[in-house]
Design a protein around this motif. Structure first.
Motif, short mmCIF file in Angstrom:
data_model
loop_
_atom_site.label_atom_id
_atom_site.label_comp_id
_atom_site.label_asym_id
_atom_site.label_seq_id
_atom_site.Cartn_x
_atom_site.Cartn_y
_atom_site.Cartn_z
N ALA A 33 0.85 -1.19 0.00
CA ALA A 33 0.00 0.00 0.00
C ALA A 33 0.88 1.23 0.00
CB ALA A 33 -0.91 0.02 1.23
N VAL A 34 0.33 2.31 -0.53
CA VAL A 34 1.01 3.61 -0.50
C VAL A 34 0.04 4.61 0.09
CG1 VAL A 34 2.05 5.47 -1.84
CG2 VAL A 34 2.45 3.09 -2.49
N GLY A 35 0.53 5.42 0.99
CA GLY A 35 -0.33 6.40 1.64
C GLY A 35 0.23 7.80 1.56
N TRP A 36 -0.66 8.76 1.70
CA TRP A 36 -0.27 10.15 1.89
C TRP A 36 -0.52 10.51 3.35
CZ3 TRP A 36 2.38 13.25 -1.26
CH2 TRP A 36 2.45 12.92 -2.62
N TYR A 37 0.46 11.15 3.93
CA TYR A 37 0.39 11.56 5.32
C TYR A 37 0.71 13.05 5.38
CZ TYR A 37 0.87 6.53 6.08
OH TYR A 37 0.69 5.18 6.04
N ARG A 38 0.37 13.69 6.47
CA ARG A 38 0.74 15.10 6.60
C ARG A 38 1.06 15.44 8.04
NH1 ARG A 38 -5.19 17.86 5.26
NH2 ARG A 38 -6.23 17.30 7.23
N ARG A 39 1.92 16.43 8.18
CA ARG A 39 2.28 16.91 9.50
C ARG A 39 2.25 18.43 9.50
NH1 ARG A 39 7.06 14.06 12.14
NH2 ARG A 39 8.26 14.91 10.39
N ALA A 40 1.34 18.98 10.27
CA ALA A 40 1.27 20.41 10.46
C ALA A 40 2.23 20.79 11.59
CB ALA A 40 -0.15 20.83 10.82
N PHE A 50 -4.84 6.34 1.87
CA PHE A 50 -3.95 5.36 1.30
C PHE A 50 -4.68 4.48 0.30
CE2 PHE A 50 -4.96 1.25 2.99
CZ PHE A 50 -5.36 1.40 4.30
N ILE A 51 -3.87 3.86 -0.55
CA ILE A 51 -4.40 3.00 -1.60
C ILE A 51 -3.59 1.71 -1.58
CG2 ILE A 51 -2.91 4.11 -3.35
CD1 ILE A 51 -5.23 3.63 -5.36
N THR A 52 -4.30 0.57 -1.64
CA THR A 52 -3.62 -0.72 -1.62
C THR A 52 -3.29 -1.17 -3.04
OG1 THR A 52 -5.59 -2.10 -1.83
CG2 THR A 52 -5.00 -1.32 0.39
N TYR A 53 -2.56 -2.27 -3.14
CA TYR A 53 -2.16 -2.76 -4.47
C TYR A 53 -3.36 -3.25 -5.27
CZ TYR A 53 -2.51 -7.72 -3.21
OH TYR A 53 -2.97 -8.95 -2.84
N VAL A 54 -4.51 -3.48 -4.60
CA VAL A 54 -5.73 -3.85 -5.33
C VAL A 54 -6.68 -2.66 -5.41
CG1 VAL A 54 -5.60 -6.31 -4.89
CG2 VAL A 54 -6.75 -4.81 -3.23
N ASN A 55 -6.15 -1.47 -5.16
CA ASN A 55 -6.87 -0.21 -5.33
C ASN A 55 -7.97 0.03 -4.31
OD1 ASN A 55 -5.26 0.67 -7.48
ND2 ASN A 55 -6.52 -0.42 -8.97
N THR A 56 -7.88 -0.61 -3.17
CA THR A 56 -8.76 -0.23 -2.07
C THR A 56 -8.25 1.09 -1.49
OG1 THR A 56 -9.19 -2.54 -1.53
CG2 THR A 56 -9.61 -0.89 0.19
N THR A 57 -9.17 2.01 -1.23
CA THR A 57 -8.76 3.31 -0.71
C THR A 57 -9.42 3.60 0.64
OG1 THR A 57 -10.54 4.40 -1.93
CG2 THR A 57 -8.39 4.28 -3.01
N ILE A 58 -8.72 4.34 1.46
CA ILE A 58 -9.23 4.78 2.76
C ILE A 58 -8.82 6.23 2.94
CG2 ILE A 58 -8.96 4.54 5.26
CD1 ILE A 58 -8.93 1.59 4.96
N ILE A 69 -7.27 9.83 -3.80
CA ILE A 69 -5.99 9.16 -4.02
C ILE A 69 -6.15 8.20 -5.19
CG2 ILE A 69 -6.44 7.32 -2.34
CD1 ILE A 69 -3.42 7.45 -1.62
N SER A 70 -5.14 8.14 -6.04
CA SER A 70 -5.18 7.23 -7.18
C SER A 70 -3.74 6.88 -7.57
CB SER A 70 -5.90 7.89 -8.36
OG SER A 70 -5.20 9.04 -8.79
N SER A 71 -3.62 5.91 -8.44
CA SER A 71 -2.29 5.54 -8.92
C SER A 71 -2.35 5.17 -10.38
CB SER A 71 -1.74 4.36 -8.11
OG SER A 71 -2.43 3.17 -8.40
N THR A 72 -1.21 5.23 -11.03
CA THR A 72 -1.12 4.74 -12.39
C THR A 72 -1.22 3.22 -12.37
OG1 THR A 72 1.28 4.79 -12.16
CG2 THR A 72 0.24 6.70 -13.20
N ASN A 73 -1.55 2.64 -13.51
CA ASN A 73 -1.73 1.19 -13.56
C ASN A 73 -0.46 0.43 -13.17
OD1 ASN A 73 -4.39 1.36 -14.34
ND2 ASN A 73 -3.92 1.30 -16.53
N ASP A 74 0.69 0.99 -13.49
CA ASP A 74 1.93 0.31 -13.16
C ASP A 74 2.40 0.59 -11.74
OD1 ASP A 74 4.02 2.60 -15.14
OD2 ASP A 74 2.79 2.91 -13.35
N LYS A 75 1.62 1.37 -10.98
CA LYS A 75 1.91 1.70 -9.58
C LYS A 75 3.16 2.55 -9.41
CE LYS A 75 -1.46 -1.15 -8.58
NZ LYS A 75 -2.81 -0.62 -8.38
N ASN A 76 3.68 3.10 -10.50
CA ASN A 76 4.89 3.90 -10.39
C ASN A 76 4.64 5.29 -9.82
OD1 ASN A 76 6.63 1.97 -11.34
ND2 ASN A 76 6.55 2.67 -13.46
N THR A 77 3.40 5.76 -9.92
CA THR A 77 3.08 7.09 -9.42
C THR A 77 1.75 7.04 -8.67
OG1 THR A 77 4.16 8.07 -11.36
CG2 THR A 77 2.80 9.52 -10.00
#
Length: 115
Positions: A33-40, A50-58, A69-77
């Motif tokens: 999975a890849v996620g975006w996080y933030r710190r103020a 975040f998005i998992t390798y099967v495109n589940t999002t939370i 949140i989204s990703s390219t098909n090859d998961k590179n971005t």
């Protein structure tokens, strides 16, 4: 080794949009999975989405309906489309990638939302 490079941050006014990008390289097939996080300033680093390798999002409740949140098909971005930005969205945004063994981080990108 997984490497992450964020881009797309900047200064915008409240109500405007930004799209962040996270370029992923090295060990992509080991990432669950890849996620975006933030710190103020003065706060801890919190999960935004975040998005998992099967495109589940939370999403965090604070961004539901505004961020996507989204990703390219090859998961590179992995992207974070941020709409209807609020002053309280101001933070350093980090990309984080999870494998079965570790979490990898990018260097972060600053997002500042002004009134």
């Amino acid at each position: 080794q997984v490497q992450l490079v964020e881009s797309g941050g900047g200064l915008v006014q409240a109500g405007e949009s930004l799209r962040l990008s996270c370029a992923v390289s090295g060990g992509i097939f080991s990432i669950n999975a890849v996620g975006w996080y933030r710190r103020a300033p003065g706060n801890r680093r919190d999960l935004v989405a975040f998005i998992t390798y099967v495109n589940t999002t939370i999403y965090a409740d604070s961004v539901k309906g505004r961020f996507i949140i989204s990703s390219t098909n090859d998961k590179n971005t992995v992207f974070l489309q941020m709409n209807s930005l609020k002053v309280e969205d101001t933070a350093v945004y980090y990309c984080g990638a999870d494998t079965s063994e570790s979490r990898y981080w990018g260097q972060g990108t600053q997002v500042t939302v002004s009134t």
